[in-house]
Design a protein around this motif. Structure first.
Motif, PDB file in Angstrom:
ATOM      1  N   ASP A 130       0.917  -1.630  -0.267  1.00 22.21           N
ATOM      2  CA  ASP A 130       0.150   0.162   0.093  1.00 22.21           C
ATOM      3  C   ASP A 130       1.066   1.013  -0.131  1.00 22.21           C
ATOM      4  O   ASP A 130       2.383   1.027  -0.015  1.00 22.21           O
ATOM      5  N   SER A 131       0.239   2.687  -0.047  1.00 22.74           N
ATOM      6  CA  SER A 131       0.768   4.234  -0.018  1.00 22.74           C
ATOM      7  C   SER A 131       1.578   3.989   1.293  1.00 22.74           C
ATOM      8  O   SER A 131       2.741   5.017   1.143  1.00 22.74           O
ATOM      9  N   SER A 132       1.978   2.747   1.965  1.00 25.42           N
ATOM     10  CA  SER A 132       2.468   2.772   3.126  1.00 25.42           C
ATOM     11  C   SER A 132       3.956   2.806   3.266  1.00 25.42           C
ATOM     12  O   SER A 132       4.929   2.437   4.346  1.00 25.42           O
ATOM     13  N   GLY A 133       3.830   1.763   2.114  1.00 24.81           N
ATOM     14  CA  GLY A 133       4.624   0.464   2.183  1.00 24.81           C
ATOM     15  C   GLY A 133       4.921  -0.808   2.973  1.00 24.81           C
ATOM     16  O   GLY A 133       5.129  -1.466   3.617  1.00 24.81           O
ATOM     17  N   GLN A 134       4.200  -0.974   3.888  1.00 31.23           N
ATOM     18  CA  GLN A 134       3.025  -2.266   4.167  1.00 31.23           C
ATOM     19  C   GLN A 134       2.650  -3.456   3.187  1.00 31.23           C
ATOM     20  O   GLN A 134       2.082  -2.491   2.483  1.00 31.23           O
ATOM     21  N   ASP A 135       3.242  -4.632   2.911  1.00 33.79           N
ATOM     22  CA  ASP A 135       3.292  -5.123   2.554  1.00 33.79           C
ATOM     23  C   ASP A 135       2.584  -6.344   2.621  1.00 33.79           C
ATOM     24  O   ASP A 135       2.539  -6.994   4.256  1.00 33.79           O
ATOM     25  N   THR A 137      -3.048   0.166  -8.010  1.00 33.46           N
ATOM     26  CA  THR A 137      -4.726   1.117  -8.684  1.00 33.46           C
ATOM     27  C   THR A 137      -3.564   2.676  -7.545  1.00 33.46           C
ATOM     28  O   THR A 137      -2.717   2.700  -7.195  1.00 33.46           O
ATOM     29  N   ALA A 138      -4.761   3.194  -7.173  1.00 32.68           N
ATOM     30  CA  ALA A 138      -4.709   4.856  -6.939  1.00 32.68           C
ATOM     31  C   ALA A 138      -3.952   4.466  -5.389  1.00 32.68           C
ATOM     32  O   ALA A 138      -3.227   5.693  -5.037  1.00 32.68           O
ATOM     33  N   GLU A 139      -4.311   3.668  -4.647  1.00 35.04           N
ATOM     34  CA  GLU A 139      -3.508   3.487  -2.848  1.00 35.04           C
ATOM     35  C   GLU A 139      -2.586   2.285  -3.504  1.00 35.04           C
ATOM     36  O   GLU A 139      -2.118   1.790  -2.429  1.00 35.04           O
ATOM     37  N   GLU A 140      -2.485   1.324  -4.075  1.00 37.76           N
ATOM     38  CA  GLU A 140      -2.194  -0.338  -3.681  1.00 37.76           C
ATOM     39  C   GLU A 140      -1.241  -1.113  -5.065  1.00 37.76           C
ATOM     40  O   GLU A 140      -1.366  -0.176  -5.695  1.00 37.76           O
ATOM     41  N   VAL A 141      -0.416  -1.797  -4.521  1.00 41.72           N
ATOM     42  CA  VAL A 141       0.457  -2.378  -5.904  1.00 41.72           C
ATOM     43  C   VAL A 141       0.030  -3.377  -5.362  1.00 41.72           C
ATOM     44  O   VAL A 141      -0.091  -4.558  -4.417  1.00 41.72           O
ATOM     45  N   LEU A 142      -0.430  -4.957  -6.945  1.00 44.04           N
ATOM     46  CA  LEU A 142      -0.228  -5.951  -6.043  1.00 44.04           C
ATOM     47  C   LEU A 142       0.659  -6.778  -7.227  1.00 44.04           C
ATOM     48  O   LEU A 142       0.084  -6.045  -8.937  1.00 44.04           O
ATOM     49  N   GLU A 192      12.439  -2.682  -3.216  1.00 37.87           N
ATOM     50  CA  GLU A 192      12.285  -1.480  -3.882  1.00 37.87           C
ATOM     51  C   GLU A 192      11.176  -0.277  -3.377  1.00 37.87           C
ATOM     52  O   GLU A 192      11.661   1.081  -3.027  1.00 37.87           O
ATOM     53  N   LEU A 193       9.648  -1.108  -3.544  1.00 34.78           N
ATOM     54  CA  LEU A 193       8.405  -0.492  -3.151  1.00 34.78           C
ATOM     55  C   LEU A 193       8.800  -0.137  -1.857  1.00 34.78           C
ATOM     56  O   LEU A 193       8.076   0.923  -1.733  1.00 34.78           O
ATOM     57  N   ARG A 194       8.933  -1.205  -1.010  1.00 30.91           N
ATOM     58  CA  ARG A 194       9.235  -1.083   0.685  1.00 30.91           C
ATOM     59  C   ARG A 194      10.071  -0.460   1.007  1.00 30.91           C
ATOM     60  O   ARG A 194       9.671   0.627   1.998  1.00 30.91           O
ATOM     61  N   GLU A 215      11.854  21.475  -5.453  1.00 30.15           N
ATOM     62  CA  GLU A 215      11.626  20.152  -5.735  1.00 30.15           C
ATOM     63  C   GLU A 215      11.359  19.150  -4.988  1.00 30.15           C
ATOM     64  O   GLU A 215      10.694  18.096  -5.271  1.00 30.15           O
ATOM     65  N   ALA A 216      11.239  19.730  -4.108  1.00 30.36           N
ATOM     66  CA  ALA A 216      10.535  18.050  -2.712  1.00 30.36           C
ATOM     67  C   ALA A 216       9.367  18.593  -2.823  1.00 30.36           C
ATOM     68  O   ALA A 216       7.848  17.527  -3.314  1.00 30.36           O
ATOM     69  N   GLY A 217       8.982  19.711  -3.168  1.00 26.42           N
ATOM     70  CA  GLY A 217       7.296  19.789  -3.697  1.00 26.42           C
ATOM     71  C   GLY A 217       6.871  20.002  -4.496  1.00 26.42           C
ATOM     72  O   GLY A 217       5.628  18.844  -5.309  1.00 26.42           O
ATOM     73  N   GLU A 218       8.011  20.246  -5.863  1.00 26.25           N
ATOM     74  CA  GLU A 218       7.589  19.064  -6.520  1.00 26.25           C
ATOM     75  C   GLU A 218       7.709  17.696  -7.365  1.00 26.25           C
ATOM     76  O   GLU A 218       6.270  17.467  -7.691  1.00 26.25           O
ATOM     77  N   GLU A 219       8.613  17.004  -6.035  1.00 29.96           N
ATOM     78  CA  GLU A 219       8.513  15.448  -6.583  1.00 29.96           C
ATOM     79  C   GLU A 219       7.079  15.143  -5.601  1.00 29.96           C
ATOM     80  O   GLU A 219       6.063  14.129  -5.962  1.00 29.96           O
ATOM     81  N   ASP A 220       6.416  15.454  -4.443  1.00 26.26           N
ATOM     82  CA  ASP A 220       5.472  15.751  -3.588  1.00 26.26           C
ATOM     83  C   ASP A 220       3.994  15.005  -5.132  1.00 26.26           C
ATOM     84  O   ASP A 220       3.724  14.767  -3.570  1.00 26.26           O
ATOM     85  N   GLU A 221       3.844  15.889  -5.540  1.00 31.35           N
ATOM     86  CA  GLU A 221       2.864  16.390  -6.048  1.00 31.35           C
ATOM     87  C   GLU A 221       2.450  14.943  -7.335  1.00 31.35           C
ATOM     88  O   GLU A 221       1.353  15.012  -7.985  1.00 31.35           O
ATOM     89  N   SER A 222       3.336  14.452  -7.414  1.00 35.00           N
ATOM     90  CA  SER A 222       3.506  12.833  -7.877  1.00 35.00           C
ATOM     91  C   SER A 222       2.612  12.272  -7.336  1.00 35.00           C
ATOM     92  O   SER A 222       2.432  11.634  -6.585  1.00 35.00           O
ATOM     93  N   PRO A 223       1.305  11.334  -8.316  1.00 38.63           N
ATOM     94  CA  PRO A 223       0.399  10.286  -7.779  1.00 38.63           C
ATOM     95  C   PRO A 223       1.049   8.974  -7.496  1.00 38.63           C
ATOM     96  O   PRO A 223       2.467   8.909  -8.256  1.00 38.63           O
ATOM     97  N   PHE A 224       0.386   8.678  -6.159  1.00 40.66           N
ATOM     98  CA  PHE A 224       0.817   6.726  -6.185  1.00 40.66           C
ATOM     99  C   PHE A 224       0.654   6.019  -7.045  1.00 40.66           C
ATOM    100  O   PHE A 224       1.961   5.597  -7.134  1.00 40.66           O
TER     101      PHE A 224
END
Length: 389
Positions: free
Chosen positions: A29-34, A87-92, A107-109, A135-144
Protein backbone atom coordinates in the motif's frame (compact mmCIF):
# COMPACT_ATOMS: atom_id res chain seq x y z
CA UNK A 1 -11.61 -10.96 1.69
CA UNK A 2 -9.93 -10.78 5.09
CA UNK A 3 -9.68 -14.56 5.40
CA UNK A 4 -7.71 -14.67 2.13
CA UNK A 5 -5.05 -12.25 3.31
CA UNK A 6 -2.06 -13.64 5.16
CA UNK A 7 0.15 -10.99 6.80
CA UNK A 8 3.88 -11.27 6.32
CA UNK A 9 5.97 -12.17 9.36
CA UNK A 10 8.87 -9.66 9.41
CA UNK A 11 11.12 -12.14 11.20
CA UNK A 12 10.63 -14.79 8.49
CA UNK A 13 10.10 -13.03 5.15
CA UNK A 14 11.60 -15.79 3.05
CA UNK A 15 9.24 -18.48 4.37
CA UNK A 16 6.17 -16.44 3.52
CA UNK A 17 7.45 -15.85 0.01
CA UNK A 18 8.21 -19.50 -0.64
CA UNK A 19 4.68 -20.54 0.21
CA UNK A 20 3.31 -18.45 -2.63
CA UNK A 21 5.99 -19.09 -5.19
CA UNK A 22 3.69 -20.69 -7.73
CA UNK A 23 0.72 -18.32 -7.91
CA UNK A 24 1.03 -15.86 -5.03
CA UNK A 25 0.53 -12.12 -4.99
CA UNK A 26 1.99 -9.49 -2.72
CA UNK A 27 0.16 -6.27 -1.92
CA UNK A 28 1.96 -3.05 -1.05
CA UNK A 29 0.00 0.00 0.00
CA UNK A 30 0.95 3.66 0.04
CA UNK A 31 2.54 3.31 3.48
CA UNK A 32 4.87 0.54 2.28
CA UNK A 33 3.13 -2.21 4.25
CA UNK A 34 3.18 -5.52 2.40
CA UNK A 35 0.74 -8.39 2.62
CA UNK A 36 0.85 -11.79 0.95
CA UNK A 37 -2.39 -12.61 -0.89
CA UNK A 38 -3.25 -16.24 -1.54
CA UNK A 39 -6.37 -15.70 -3.64
CA UNK A 40 -7.73 -16.85 -6.96
CA UNK A 41 -8.08 -14.74 -10.09
CA UNK A 42 -11.74 -13.97 -9.44
CA UNK A 43 -10.90 -12.34 -6.12
CA UNK A 44 -8.22 -10.26 -7.84
CA UNK A 45 -10.64 -9.23 -10.58
CA UNK A 46 -13.24 -8.21 -7.99
CA UNK A 47 -10.68 -6.33 -5.93
CA UNK A 48 -9.20 -4.15 -8.68
CA UNK A 49 -12.16 -4.20 -11.10
CA UNK A 50 -10.48 -5.52 -14.23
CA UNK A 51 -11.59 -8.04 -16.82
CA UNK A 52 -10.38 -11.60 -17.16
CA UNK A 53 -8.54 -10.81 -20.40
CA UNK A 54 -6.47 -8.20 -18.57
CA UNK A 55 -5.61 -10.62 -15.79
CA UNK A 56 -4.74 -13.28 -18.37
CA UNK A 57 -1.95 -11.02 -19.60
CA UNK A 58 -0.25 -11.46 -16.22
CA UNK A 59 -0.43 -15.26 -16.31
CA UNK A 60 3.18 -16.56 -16.16
CA UNK A 61 2.13 -19.72 -18.02
CA UNK A 62 1.09 -17.67 -21.06
CA UNK A 63 3.51 -15.76 -23.24
CA UNK A 64 2.39 -12.17 -23.72
CA UNK A 65 4.62 -9.33 -24.92
CA UNK A 66 5.47 -6.41 -22.67
CA UNK A 67 2.55 -4.04 -22.30
CA UNK A 68 1.17 -1.28 -20.09
CA UNK A 69 -2.63 -0.96 -20.08
CA UNK A 70 -4.66 1.79 -18.46
CA UNK A 71 -8.04 0.74 -17.10
CA UNK A 72 -10.75 2.58 -15.18
CA UNK A 73 -9.41 1.79 -11.70
CA UNK A 74 -6.04 0.13 -12.36
CA UNK A 75 -2.92 -0.03 -14.48
CA UNK A 76 -2.01 -3.49 -15.78
CA UNK A 77 1.77 -3.78 -16.11
CA UNK A 78 3.40 -6.72 -17.87
CA UNK A 79 7.10 -6.01 -18.29
CA UNK A 80 9.03 -9.26 -18.67
CA UNK A 81 9.11 -10.76 -15.15
CA UNK A 82 7.35 -7.74 -13.58
CA UNK A 83 3.64 -8.53 -13.60
CA UNK A 84 1.73 -6.03 -11.49
CA UNK A 85 -1.61 -4.32 -11.04
CA UNK A 86 -1.33 -0.72 -9.84
CA UNK A 87 -4.27 1.15 -8.35
CA UNK A 88 -4.46 4.62 -6.83
CA UNK A 89 -3.54 3.29 -3.38
CA UNK A 90 -1.91 -0.15 -3.71
CA UNK A 91 0.28 -2.36 -5.87
CA UNK A 92 -0.41 -6.04 -6.49
CA UNK A 93 2.74 -7.81 -7.63
CA UNK A 94 2.77 -11.38 -8.89
CA UNK A 95 5.29 -14.09 -7.89
CA UNK A 96 7.08 -12.09 -5.16
CA UNK A 97 9.49 -14.98 -4.47
CA UNK A 98 10.99 -14.88 -7.96
CA UNK A 99 14.66 -13.93 -7.90
CA UNK A 100 14.09 -11.11 -10.37
CA UNK A 101 10.98 -9.80 -8.59
CA UNK A 102 12.45 -9.68 -5.06
CA UNK A 103 14.52 -6.52 -5.81
CA UNK A 104 11.36 -4.82 -7.11
CA UNK A 105 9.51 -5.67 -3.89
CA UNK A 106 12.39 -4.36 -1.80
CA UNK A 107 12.50 -1.16 -3.83
CA UNK A 108 8.77 -0.60 -3.38
CA UNK A 109 9.10 -1.19 0.36
CA UNK A 110 11.94 1.30 0.54
CA UNK A 111 10.57 4.10 -1.62
CA UNK A 112 6.83 4.12 -1.12
CA UNK A 113 6.82 4.90 2.63
CA UNK A 114 9.45 7.61 2.23
CA UNK A 115 7.66 9.29 -0.65
CA UNK A 116 4.30 8.99 1.06
CA UNK A 117 5.56 10.49 4.29
CA UNK A 118 7.20 13.28 2.37
CA UNK A 119 3.92 13.98 0.64
CA UNK A 120 2.05 14.09 3.95
CA UNK A 121 4.67 16.37 5.49
CA UNK A 122 4.45 18.63 2.50
CA UNK A 123 0.67 18.72 2.80
CA UNK A 124 0.86 19.67 6.48
CA UNK A 125 3.36 22.34 5.62
CA UNK A 126 0.90 23.79 3.14
CA UNK A 127 -1.86 23.87 5.75
CA UNK A 128 0.41 25.70 8.17
CA UNK A 129 1.43 28.12 5.44
CA UNK A 130 5.09 26.98 5.52
CA UNK A 131 7.38 27.13 2.53
CA UNK A 132 9.15 23.89 1.55
CA UNK A 133 11.89 23.22 -0.93
CA UNK A 134 10.78 23.67 -4.55
CA UNK A 135 12.09 20.36 -5.83
CA UNK A 136 10.61 18.38 -2.94
CA UNK A 137 7.27 20.05 -3.46
CA UNK A 138 7.35 19.20 -7.14
CA UNK A 139 8.14 15.57 -6.36
CA UNK A 140 5.37 15.30 -3.78
CA UNK A 141 2.70 16.16 -6.34
CA UNK A 142 3.26 12.90 -8.22
CA UNK A 143 0.38 10.47 -7.70
CA UNK A 144 0.96 7.12 -6.05
CA UNK A 145 0.42 5.14 -9.25
CA UNK A 146 3.17 7.06 -11.01
CA UNK A 147 5.61 6.33 -8.21
CA UNK A 148 4.84 2.63 -8.40
CA UNK A 149 5.02 2.68 -12.20
CA UNK A 150 8.38 4.43 -12.01
CA UNK A 151 9.77 1.64 -9.82
CA UNK A 152 8.60 -0.97 -12.35
CA UNK A 153 10.07 0.94 -15.31
CA UNK A 154 13.32 1.56 -13.50
CA UNK A 155 13.60 -2.13 -12.59
CA UNK A 156 12.94 -3.42 -16.11
CA UNK A 157 15.26 -0.87 -17.72
CA UNK A 158 18.04 -1.74 -15.28
CA UNK A 159 17.42 -5.46 -15.79
CA UNK A 160 17.64 -5.23 -19.58
CA UNK A 161 20.66 -2.93 -19.37
CA UNK A 162 22.43 -5.44 -17.12
CA UNK A 163 21.65 -8.29 -19.54
CA UNK A 164 23.01 -6.16 -22.39
CA UNK A 165 26.22 -5.44 -20.47
CA UNK A 166 26.69 -9.15 -19.77
CA UNK A 167 26.19 -9.93 -23.44
CA UNK A 168 28.69 -7.27 -24.49
CA UNK A 169 31.24 -8.61 -22.00
CA UNK A 170 30.97 -12.07 -23.56
CA UNK A 171 30.48 -11.11 -27.19
CA UNK A 172 33.33 -8.73 -27.93
CA UNK A 173 36.16 -11.07 -26.73
CA UNK A 174 34.54 -13.99 -28.58
CA UNK A 175 34.35 -11.97 -31.80
CA UNK A 176 37.97 -10.87 -31.47
CA UNK A 177 39.04 -14.46 -30.87
CA UNK A 178 37.10 -15.60 -33.93
CA UNK A 179 38.80 -12.90 -35.99
CA UNK A 180 42.24 -14.12 -34.97
CA UNK A 181 41.42 -17.83 -35.34
CA UNK A 182 38.56 -19.33 -37.31
CA UNK A 183 37.55 -22.63 -35.76
CA UNK A 184 34.40 -24.64 -35.24
CA UNK A 185 34.46 -23.91 -31.50
CA UNK A 186 34.70 -20.15 -31.98
CA UNK A 187 32.03 -20.18 -34.69
CA UNK A 188 29.63 -22.11 -32.47
CA UNK A 189 30.30 -19.75 -29.57
CA UNK A 190 29.57 -16.69 -31.68
CA UNK A 191 26.46 -18.35 -33.09
CA UNK A 192 25.05 -18.84 -29.58
CA UNK A 193 25.89 -15.25 -28.62
CA UNK A 194 24.19 -13.95 -31.76
CA UNK A 195 21.06 -15.97 -30.99
CA UNK A 196 20.99 -14.57 -27.45
CA UNK A 197 21.49 -11.05 -28.80
CA UNK A 198 18.58 -11.48 -31.21
CA UNK A 199 16.24 -12.59 -28.42
CA UNK A 200 17.39 -9.79 -26.11
CA UNK A 201 16.97 -7.22 -28.87
CA UNK A 202 13.39 -8.34 -29.44
CA UNK A 203 12.62 -7.97 -25.71
CA UNK A 204 14.19 -4.52 -25.50
CA UNK A 205 12.46 -3.46 -28.71
CA UNK A 206 9.05 -4.48 -27.36
CA UNK A 207 9.49 -2.43 -24.17
CA UNK A 208 10.68 0.53 -26.21
CA UNK A 209 7.75 0.24 -28.62
CA UNK A 210 5.29 0.11 -25.72
CA UNK A 211 6.70 3.29 -24.18
CA UNK A 212 6.77 4.98 -27.57
CA UNK A 213 3.15 4.02 -28.18
CA UNK A 214 2.15 5.56 -24.86
CA UNK A 215 4.08 8.74 -25.57
CA UNK A 216 2.43 9.10 -28.98
CA UNK A 217 -1.11 8.87 -27.59
CA UNK A 218 -2.22 11.44 -25.01
CA UNK A 219 -5.47 9.55 -24.41
CA UNK A 220 -3.60 6.42 -23.36
CA UNK A 221 -1.46 8.46 -20.98
CA UNK A 222 -4.55 10.17 -19.58
CA UNK A 223 -6.00 6.73 -18.77
CA UNK A 224 -3.06 6.16 -16.41
CA UNK A 225 -4.05 9.09 -14.16
CA UNK A 226 -5.95 6.96 -11.64
CA UNK A 227 -5.85 9.57 -8.87
CA UNK A 228 -7.36 12.16 -11.18
CA UNK A 229 -10.19 9.81 -12.17
CA UNK A 230 -10.75 8.77 -8.55
CA UNK A 231 -10.94 12.35 -7.27
CA UNK A 232 -13.25 13.42 -10.10
CA UNK A 233 -15.57 10.48 -9.28
CA UNK A 234 -15.50 10.97 -5.50
CA UNK A 235 -19.29 11.67 -5.15
CA UNK A 236 -20.23 8.03 -5.63
CA UNK A 237 -23.76 6.76 -6.02
CA UNK A 238 -25.19 4.31 -3.52
CA UNK A 239 -24.59 1.10 -5.44
CA UNK A 240 -21.19 2.18 -6.71
CA UNK A 241 -20.09 3.23 -3.26
CA UNK A 242 -21.23 -0.08 -1.78
CA UNK A 243 -19.32 -2.02 -4.43
CA UNK A 244 -16.20 0.04 -3.80
CA UNK A 245 -16.42 -0.41 -0.05
CA UNK A 246 -16.46 -4.20 -0.47
CA UNK A 247 -13.24 -4.30 -2.46
CA UNK A 248 -11.42 -1.44 -0.79
CA UNK A 249 -12.56 -0.28 2.66
CA UNK A 250 -10.29 2.79 2.84
CA UNK A 251 -12.45 4.90 0.54
CA UNK A 252 -12.19 8.10 2.52
CA UNK A 253 -8.42 7.86 2.69
CA UNK A 254 -8.27 7.14 -1.03
CA UNK A 255 -10.39 10.12 -1.97
CA UNK A 256 -8.47 12.52 0.23
CA UNK A 257 -5.05 11.32 -0.87
CA UNK A 258 -6.02 11.24 -4.55
CA UNK A 259 -7.53 14.70 -4.33
CA UNK A 260 -4.42 16.06 -2.67
CA UNK A 261 -2.09 14.27 -5.12
CA UNK A 262 -3.82 15.54 -8.25
CA UNK A 263 -5.05 18.93 -7.01
CA UNK A 264 -2.75 20.90 -9.27
CA UNK A 265 -3.69 18.80 -12.28
CA UNK A 266 -7.44 19.12 -11.75
CA UNK A 267 -7.21 22.89 -11.45
CA UNK A 268 -5.57 22.87 -14.89
CA UNK A 269 -6.37 21.04 -18.06
CA UNK A 270 -8.02 17.64 -17.69
CA UNK A 271 -5.98 16.34 -20.60
CA UNK A 272 -2.64 17.58 -19.25
CA UNK A 273 -0.24 14.62 -19.30
CA UNK A 274 3.03 16.49 -19.01
CA UNK A 275 4.01 14.85 -15.72
CA UNK A 276 3.57 11.31 -17.03
CA UNK A 277 5.13 12.25 -20.34
CA UNK A 278 8.33 13.40 -18.63
CA UNK A 279 8.40 10.17 -16.62
CA UNK A 280 7.97 7.97 -19.68
CA UNK A 281 10.43 9.97 -21.74
CA UNK A 282 13.17 9.47 -19.16
CA UNK A 283 12.87 5.68 -19.28
CA UNK A 284 12.25 5.72 -23.02
CA UNK A 285 15.65 7.35 -23.46
CA UNK A 286 17.21 4.78 -21.15
CA UNK A 287 15.72 1.80 -22.98
CA UNK A 288 16.57 3.43 -26.30
CA UNK A 289 20.19 3.68 -25.16
CA UNK A 290 20.15 -0.03 -24.36
CA UNK A 291 18.74 -0.75 -27.81
CA UNK A 292 21.50 1.36 -29.37
CA UNK A 293 24.11 -0.74 -27.57
CA UNK A 294 22.56 -3.89 -29.01
CA UNK A 295 22.46 -2.28 -32.44
CA UNK A 296 26.14 -1.42 -32.16
CA UNK A 297 26.89 -4.99 -31.12
CA UNK A 298 24.92 -6.31 -34.10
CA UNK A 299 26.90 -4.06 -36.43
CA UNK A 300 30.14 -5.34 -34.90
CA UNK A 301 28.96 -8.91 -35.47
CA UNK A 302 28.05 -8.07 -39.07
CA UNK A 303 31.50 -6.52 -39.61
CA UNK A 304 33.11 -9.62 -38.16
CA UNK A 305 31.03 -11.81 -40.48
CA UNK A 306 32.15 -9.72 -43.45
CA UNK A 307 35.76 -10.09 -42.35
CA UNK A 308 35.35 -13.85 -41.97
CA UNK A 309 33.78 -14.06 -45.43
CA UNK A 310 36.74 -12.14 -46.86
CA UNK A 311 39.11 -14.60 -45.23
CA UNK A 312 37.12 -17.52 -46.57
CA UNK A 313 37.20 -15.96 -50.03
CA UNK A 314 40.95 -15.60 -49.70
CA UNK A 315 41.31 -19.30 -48.82
CA UNK A 316 39.07 -20.14 -51.75
CA UNK A 317 41.32 -18.11 -54.05
CA UNK A 318 44.34 -19.96 -52.74
CA UNK A 319 42.68 -23.24 -53.63
CA UNK A 320 41.96 -21.88 -57.11
CA UNK A 321 45.63 -20.92 -57.44
CA UNK A 322 46.68 -24.42 -56.46
CA UNK A 323 44.29 -25.81 -59.03
CA UNK A 324 45.82 -23.46 -61.62
CA UNK A 325 49.32 -24.72 -60.83
CA UNK A 326 48.28 -28.31 -61.13
CA UNK A 327 46.48 -27.65 -64.39
CA UNK A 328 49.51 -25.82 -65.83
CA UNK A 329 51.84 -28.65 -64.87
CA UNK A 330 49.47 -31.16 -66.37
CA UNK A 331 49.37 -29.25 -69.70
CA UNK A 332 53.17 -29.05 -69.85
CA UNK A 333 53.59 -32.74 -69.10
CA UNK A 334 50.95 -33.55 -71.68
CA UNK A 335 52.93 -31.71 -74.38
CA UNK A 336 56.13 -33.51 -73.40
CA UNK A 337 54.35 -36.84 -73.34
CA UNK A 338 52.77 -36.17 -76.73
CA UNK A 339 56.15 -35.49 -78.40
CA UNK A 340 57.80 -38.46 -76.71
CA UNK A 341 54.93 -40.71 -77.74
CA UNK A 342 55.06 -39.61 -81.39
CA UNK A 343 58.81 -40.19 -81.73
CA UNK A 344 58.76 -43.31 -79.65
CA UNK A 345 56.20 -45.24 -81.68
CA UNK A 346 57.41 -48.53 -83.17
CA UNK A 347 56.41 -47.59 -86.74
CA UNK A 348 58.93 -47.68 -89.61
CA UNK A 349 59.50 -44.23 -91.18
CA UNK A 350 61.86 -43.58 -94.07
CA UNK A 351 62.99 -40.31 -92.52
CA UNK A 352 63.97 -42.20 -89.38
CA UNK A 353 66.73 -44.09 -91.14
CA UNK A 354 70.17 -42.99 -90.08
CA UNK A 355 68.58 -40.18 -87.98
CA UNK A 356 68.24 -41.87 -84.55
CA UNK A 357 69.86 -38.93 -82.81
CA UNK A 358 66.83 -36.81 -83.77
CA UNK A 359 64.65 -38.67 -81.24
CA UNK A 360 66.89 -37.70 -78.36
CA UNK A 361 67.15 -34.06 -79.43
CA UNK A 362 63.45 -33.58 -80.05
CA UNK A 363 62.39 -35.22 -76.79
CA UNK A 364 64.91 -33.14 -74.85
CA UNK A 365 63.83 -29.94 -76.53
CA UNK A 366 60.14 -30.72 -75.85
CA UNK A 367 60.90 -31.21 -72.14
CA UNK A 368 62.74 -27.88 -72.02
CA UNK A 369 59.86 -26.19 -73.85
CA UNK A 370 57.36 -27.64 -71.38
CA UNK A 371 59.36 -26.33 -68.43
CA UNK A 372 59.66 -22.87 -70.03
CA UNK A 373 55.92 -22.83 -70.73
CA UNK A 374 55.19 -23.68 -67.10
CA UNK A 375 57.43 -20.83 -65.91
CA UNK A 376 55.75 -18.42 -68.32
CA UNK A 377 52.32 -19.36 -66.97
CA UNK A 378 53.46 -18.73 -63.39
CA UNK A 379 55.00 -15.37 -64.36
CA UNK A 380 51.79 -14.30 -66.09
CA UNK A 381 49.73 -15.32 -63.05
CA UNK A 382 51.97 -13.25 -60.76
CA UNK A 383 51.78 -10.32 -63.13
CA UNK A 384 47.97 -10.40 -63.03
CA UNK A 385 47.94 -10.76 -59.24
CA UNK A 386 46.47 -14.26 -59.29
CA UNK A 387 49.46 -15.69 -57.43
CA UNK A 388 51.34 -14.26 -54.50
CA UNK A 389 55.03 -13.53 -54.88
Amino acid sequence: MGRDVVPVDPSQPAVGLKKTKARGWIRLDSSGQDTILDVDKYAIMHRVHIHARDLRILDPLLSYPSTILGRENAIVVNLEHIKAIITAEEVLLRDPSDDNVIPVVEELRRRLPLLNNTREDHGEGKELGGQNDGEAGEEDESPFEFRALEVALEAICSFLAARTTELETSAYPALDELTSKISSRNLDRVRKLKSGMTRLTARVQKVRDELEQLLDDDDDMADLYLSRKLSSASPLSGSAAASWFISSPNISSKISRASRASMATIRGDENDVEELEMLLEAYFMQIDGTLNKLTTLREYIDDTEDYINIQLDNHRNQLIQLELFLSSGTVCLSIYSLVAAIFGMNIPYTWNDNHGYMFKWVVSLSGIASAVLFLLIISYARLKGLVGS
